[in-house]
Design a protein around this motif. Structure first.
Motif, PDB file in Angstrom:
ATOM      1  N   ILE A   1       0.863  -1.182   0.000  1.00 30.60           N
ATOM      2  CA  ILE A   1       0.000   0.000   0.000  1.00 30.60           C
ATOM      3  C   ILE A   1       0.904   1.239   0.000  1.00 30.60           C
ATOM      4  O   ILE A   1       1.740   1.398   0.886  1.00 30.60           O
ATOM      5  N   ARG A   2       0.723   2.052  -1.015  1.00 26.97           N
ATOM      6  CA  ARG A   2       1.483   3.298  -1.060  1.00 26.97           C
ATOM      7  C   ARG A   2       0.613   4.437  -0.518  1.00 26.97           C
ATOM      8  O   ARG A   2      -0.535   4.603  -0.943  1.00 26.97           O
ATOM      9  N   ILE A   3       1.167   5.164   0.426  1.00 28.95           N
ATOM     10  CA  ILE A   3       0.467   6.353   0.918  1.00 28.95           C
ATOM     11  C   ILE A   3       0.857   7.506   0.013  1.00 28.95           C
ATOM     12  O   ILE A   3       2.033   7.829  -0.130  1.00 28.95           O
ATOM     13  N   ARG A   4      -0.112   8.119  -0.619  1.00 28.48           N
ATOM     14  CA  ARG A   4       0.169   9.222  -1.553  1.00 28.48           C
ATOM     15  C   ARG A   4       0.015  10.573  -0.854  1.00 28.48           C
ATOM     16  O   ARG A   4       0.858  11.451  -0.989  1.00 28.48           O
ATOM     17  N   VAL A   5      -1.059  10.707  -0.097  1.00 32.09           N
ATOM     18  CA  VAL A   5      -1.281  11.973   0.617  1.00 32.09           C
ATOM     19  C   VAL A   5      -0.884  11.771   2.076  1.00 32.09           C
ATOM     20  O   VAL A   5      -1.474  10.956   2.778  1.00 32.09           O
ATOM     21  N   PHE A   6       0.133  12.504   2.490  1.00 29.72           N
ATOM     22  CA  PHE A   6       0.617  12.325   3.876  1.00 29.72           C
ATOM     23  C   PHE A   6       0.037  13.377   4.810  1.00 29.72           C
ATOM     24  O   PHE A   6      -0.078  13.162   6.008  1.00 29.72           O
ATOM     25  N   ARG A   7      -0.284  14.539   4.264  1.00 29.01           N
ATOM     26  CA  ARG A   7      -1.015  15.574   5.009  1.00 29.01           C
ATOM     27  C   ARG A   7      -2.061  16.147   4.088  1.00 29.01           C
ATOM     28  O   ARG A   7      -1.702  16.614   3.020  1.00 29.01           O
ATOM     29  N   PRO A   8      -3.350  16.167   4.430  1.00 34.19           N
ATOM     30  CA  PRO A   8      -3.861  15.560   5.645  1.00 34.19           C
ATOM     31  C   PRO A   8      -3.701  14.043   5.601  1.00 34.19           C
ATOM     32  O   PRO A   8      -3.904  13.436   4.556  1.00 34.19           O
ATOM     33  N   PHE A   9      -3.341  13.464   6.726  1.00 30.66           N
ATOM     34  CA  PHE A   9      -3.073  12.028   6.808  1.00 30.66           C
ATOM     35  C   PHE A   9      -4.386  11.252   6.710  1.00 30.66           C
ATOM     36  O   PHE A   9      -5.312  11.508   7.488  1.00 30.66           O
ATOM     37  N   PRO A  10      -4.495  10.323   5.752  1.00 34.56           N
ATOM     38  CA  PRO A  10      -5.766   9.591   5.588  1.00 34.56           C
ATOM     39  C   PRO A  10      -5.960   8.576   6.712  1.00 34.56           C
ATOM     40  O   PRO A  10      -5.948   7.368   6.498  1.00 34.56           O
ATOM     41  N   ARG A  11      -6.135   9.058   7.921  1.00 39.21           N
ATOM     42  CA  ARG A  11      -6.078   8.187   9.097  1.00 39.21           C
ATOM     43  C   ARG A  11      -7.274   7.245   9.205  1.00 39.21           C
ATOM     44  O   ARG A  11      -7.109   6.070   9.531  1.00 39.21           O
ATOM     45  N   GLU A  12      -8.476   7.762   8.904  1.00 35.20           N
ATOM     46  CA  GLU A  12      -9.659   6.896   8.997  1.00 35.20           C
ATOM     47  C   GLU A  12      -9.545   5.750   7.986  1.00 35.20           C
ATOM     48  O   GLU A  12      -9.824   4.596   8.299  1.00 35.20           O
ATOM     49  N   LEU A  13      -9.149   6.129   6.794  1.00 38.67           N
ATOM     50  CA  LEU A  13      -9.017   5.168   5.704  1.00 38.67           C
ATOM     51  C   LEU A  13      -7.975   4.098   6.045  1.00 38.67           C
ATOM     52  O   LEU A  13      -8.213   2.891   5.900  1.00 38.67           O
ATOM     53  N   LEU A  14      -6.832   4.526   6.531  1.00 41.48           N
ATOM     54  CA  LEU A  14      -5.756   3.583   6.833  1.00 41.48           C
ATOM     55  C   LEU A  14      -6.127   2.692   8.018  1.00 41.48           C
ATOM     56  O   LEU A  14      -5.784   1.512   8.060  1.00 41.48           O
ATOM     57  N   ARG A  15      -6.833   3.255   8.958  1.00 44.54           N
ATOM     58  CA  ARG A  15      -7.285   2.483  10.119  1.00 44.54           C
ATOM     59  C   ARG A  15      -8.166   1.329   9.654  1.00 44.54           C
ATOM     60  O   ARG A  15      -8.021   0.191  10.091  1.00 44.54           O
TER      61      ARG A  15
END
Lengths: 410, 328
Positions: free
Chosen positions: A313-327
């Motif tokens: 899984i590549r995180i593309r947007v680091f800010r704002p951090f997609p925290r809900e999605l990643l959780r």
């Protein structure tokens, strides 16, 4: 739904791809200072300006501090402004990074990731832009030159959205992307113009001075406004709260812009925030940023060939951090290896600690291991990455300890 | 040598009432010389102006959210970058004008003069690099240095603009070292070395001279630099009623000569030209020093050498300027 437009393919490196995006994006002012490995960006833009191929004001400033300061001045004057830098240059801008975000100036900056000094080094790691992650900028980490081109164009639209009005950093790995030739599809210039339009200026109400009139939010003699006043404990916090809320609103805008752009270009990067690869039936995944995640796809294929259920899984947007999605997404797996091309000395890599915060208390949270790699441009060959995958697979059986591991170092 | 624009004393009050640019009620200290300079900049406008203000006294006293004393577009970004911010505004304005970007919008005008405004700290010291860069790049703007000769906003610390002997909180008068042992950086020389089209010094006491020079700065194609003398009663330990008196004495003693530098040619103006022609009118610098608490220690018999040294520095500087002046 719009039809995907016909595009021109050019052999460009990542820096050139960014320069092309700037050329096509109706940018009014570029203000930049050369630093390896960003230099090709300023060189190509200079070529475009000197050949008369684009009409923009290029301020060739005497430092990065002035580069960003001039962008703030230009943006406040109602212009679309762009700058580019790396490592030490970004660090010299540090003061103005916070002010740009606080003044809500939609400046776009390409950061060509380079290890900060010292010792002095010109190659890639993420400690430069990671050091700026708390400055209030949107951060998009690209995997290749094509994405750097696409994301730069998207960045203007995201930043200038009245719901957002925050600056955006588009990052690309030094040399690995910036100096590596790739086939890049370029949209026709008029399509980019139509997608972005010229810089719009938001209108605001200032009832104490202008009554009900909605006045342009810019330096404008018709309706003079004061930007950057002294702001103490009685109002500063409310303004920070507005920044926090703007970042929250940015999620929707980033998603929308990514989708609209996909419709005309035919290119998308996962859902715009994260890009999963072969994760559907995976037991373990590796998560990371940037060009390494291209290598990860090849390694996933190789391991799949050996019958191992792995994905990336590549995180593309680091800010704002997609925290809900990643959780939500990461809770599907048993074990997660986190690739950090940066380190917060005395703690973990930045991606790992942000992921831990996002997953804290999740019911099915996976075990997570931090792999710090690639500092100062140390190579991450397929072989090493494969070994990391195998370590994560092993951790599934043996447990995650130690959770902090440094790989590819002597 | 300021020709052309002549301030009209009958029309100025009306002009300033209709379009003050900056309002009363700001929080500058009583007797602040720098606040007078701001008004004089406004009086000299030929069209609307946009100001990029460095961090410092004038930024703090004119704005505290949600209040502002400005009725002119104004931006403050940081301490060391007024010239860089002004450069960005200049570039943005040029492009927007060229593209006719907001020409159809009656609520927006992009026709204005650009001013960078900074104190001595923001110019002599931390802002020198950005200033030099903006001058070299030939931006079309006027940089106004309001020089109150120390970091007054942070509580009177010495700067590159602090004169010899002066007490500040970082050049205290001790048993061993008394005040600032070094002299003022020749900032106009540094600026003029960039061979910009226009540089000048102004003292608010000579307001006609000042207004003419500010107007000339606005009219200059390319960078213009004005070094304005700004009395600080709080930091200089002077009586608030003496601000204009000191603004005159600084010129009359030749501590702060009035001149302009047009395309690298120097011309004395106003009372400084008169003194050049009638050297006996030059007052001893002690008259200027003795009114200020920051030089009080120099008045003690054992420190008399400091007054002499100060006088030598003034004479030296005056001789240099006399040699350069084309109209003497």
């Amino acid at each position: 739904m719009q039809k995907v437009v016909k595009q021109r393919m050019m052999a460009l490196n990542g820096d050139e791809a960014v320069a092309w995006a700037v050329k096509q994006s109706d940018v009014d002012v570029v203000s930049a200072y050369p630093i390896t490995p960003q230099t090709i960006i300023v060189e190509r833009i200079s070529d475009f300006v000197h050949e008369g191929e684009v009409d923009l004001e290029f301020i060739k400033v005497e430092s990065e501090h002035s580069a960003l300061s001039a962008c703030v001045g230009a943006a406040a004057a109602g212009a679309r402004a762009f700058t580019a830098t790396a490592a030490n240059g970004l660090q010299l801008m540090f003061e103005i990074l916070y002010i740009t975000a606080s003044l809500r100036m939609p400046v776009v900056m390409a950061v060509v990731n380079r290890a900060p000094s010292g010792p002095i080094n010109i190659h890639c790691d993420h400690n430069d832009s990671m050091g700026a992650r708390d400055a209030g900028w949107i951060q998009i980490y690209c995997e290749d030159a094509q994405e750097a081109y696409d994301s730069t164009i998207q960045a203007f639209k995201i930043s200038e959205d009245p719901e957002v009005l925050l600056p955006t950093m588009v990052t690309l790995d030094g040399f690995l992307i910036s100096h590596t030739l790739q086939n890049v599809s370029l949209l026709p210039e008029e399509v980019v113009h139509e997608f972005l339009g010229t810089r719009k200026v938001q209108r605001i109400k200032v009832p104490e001075i202008f009554g009900d009139k909605e006045v342009p939010l810019m330096l404008n003699p018709k309706y003079p406004l004061t930007f950057g006043p002294l702001d103490l404990f009685d109002y500063y916090f409310e303004h920070k709260r507005q920044q926090i809320e703007a970042m929250e609103r940015a999620y929707k805008v980033i998603e929308r812009v990514h989708k609209e752009y996909a419709e005309i270009s035919g290119r998308s990067y996962g859902n715009g925030f994260i890009e999963p690869y072969k994760t559907d039936d995976a037991d373990v995944v590796v998560v990371g940023l940037g060009s390494t995640m291209g290598t990860a796809k090849a390694v996933v294929d190789e391991l799949r060939g050996e019958g191992k259920k792995v994905g990336s899984i590549r995180i593309r947007v680091f800010r704002p951090f997609p925290r809900e999605l990643l959780r939500k997404v990461l809770s599907e797996f048993d074990a997660v290896g986190v690739l950090d091309r940066g380190i917060s000395f005395g703690h973990f890599g930045q991606v790992y600690s942000d992921l831990c915060a996002a997953l804290y208390g999740a019911k099915d949270a996976p075990m997570m291991i931090d792999f710090v790699y690639g500092l100062g441009g140390r190579d991450m060959p397929q072989k090493l990455l494969k070994k990391i995958f195998e370590e994560v697979l092993e951790a599934k059986v043996k447990g995650p300890e130690p959770v902090f591991r440094i790989r590819g170092v002597r | 040598m300021a020709k052309g624009f002549v301030p009209n004393i009958k029309q100025l009050p009306k002009f300033m009432k209709e379009d003050p640019g900056i309002l009363q009620g700001h929080r500058a200290c009583a007797g602040c010389g720098c606040a007078i300079i701001l008004r004089q900049i406004m009086m000299a406008r030929r069209k609307p102006i946009v100001i990029a203000n460095a961090t410092g006294c004038m930024e703090v006293v004119t704005t505290i959210f949600p209040y502002t004393a400005w009725r002119t577009p104004w931006i403050h970004v940081a301490f060391e970058n007024a010239a860089a911010v002004a450069a960005g505004i200049d570039a943005g304005r040029n492009k927007l004008q060229r593209a006719g970007r907001f020409s159809g919008d009656k609520d927006i005008s992009v026709d204005y003069d650009v001013v960078a405004l900074a104190g001595d700290g923001g110019t002599y010291d931390i802002g020198l690099q950005a200033l030099s860069g903006a001058l070299e790049r030939w931006h079309n703007f006027m940089y106004v240095l309001y020089d109150n000769e120390a970091y007054m906003n942070t509580g009177i610390q010495r700067s590159g603009g602090t004169p010899f002997g002066a007490w500040t909180t970082t050049t205290p008068v001790g048993k061993k070292i008394k005040g600032k042992p070094l002299t003022k950086k020749p900032i106009v020389d540094i600026v003029v070395a960039h061979r910009i089209p226009y540089a000048a010094t102004v003292s608010p006491a000579y307001w006609v001279d000042a207004l003419k020079k500010f107007r000339k700065g606005f009219e200059t194609e390319g960078p213009a630099f004005i070094h304005a003398y700004g009395v600080c009663p709080r930091g200089w330990r002077t009586d608030t009623k003496d601000t204009i008196k000191l603004s005159k004495l600084a010129v009359e003693t030749c501590f702060f000569p009035l001149y302009e530098v047009i395309n690298s040619e120097w011309y004395l103006t106003g009372p400084s030209l008169t003194i050049a022609k009638n050297p006996d009118r030059k007052k001893p610098v002690e008259e200027y020093l003795k009114l200020q608490g920051r030089f009080r220690h120099m008045m003690l018999p054992e420190n008399k050498w400091m007054v002499e040294k100060f006088q030598e520095l003034v004479d030296e500087n005056w001789e240099i300027i006399l040699k350069r002046a084309k109209n003497v």
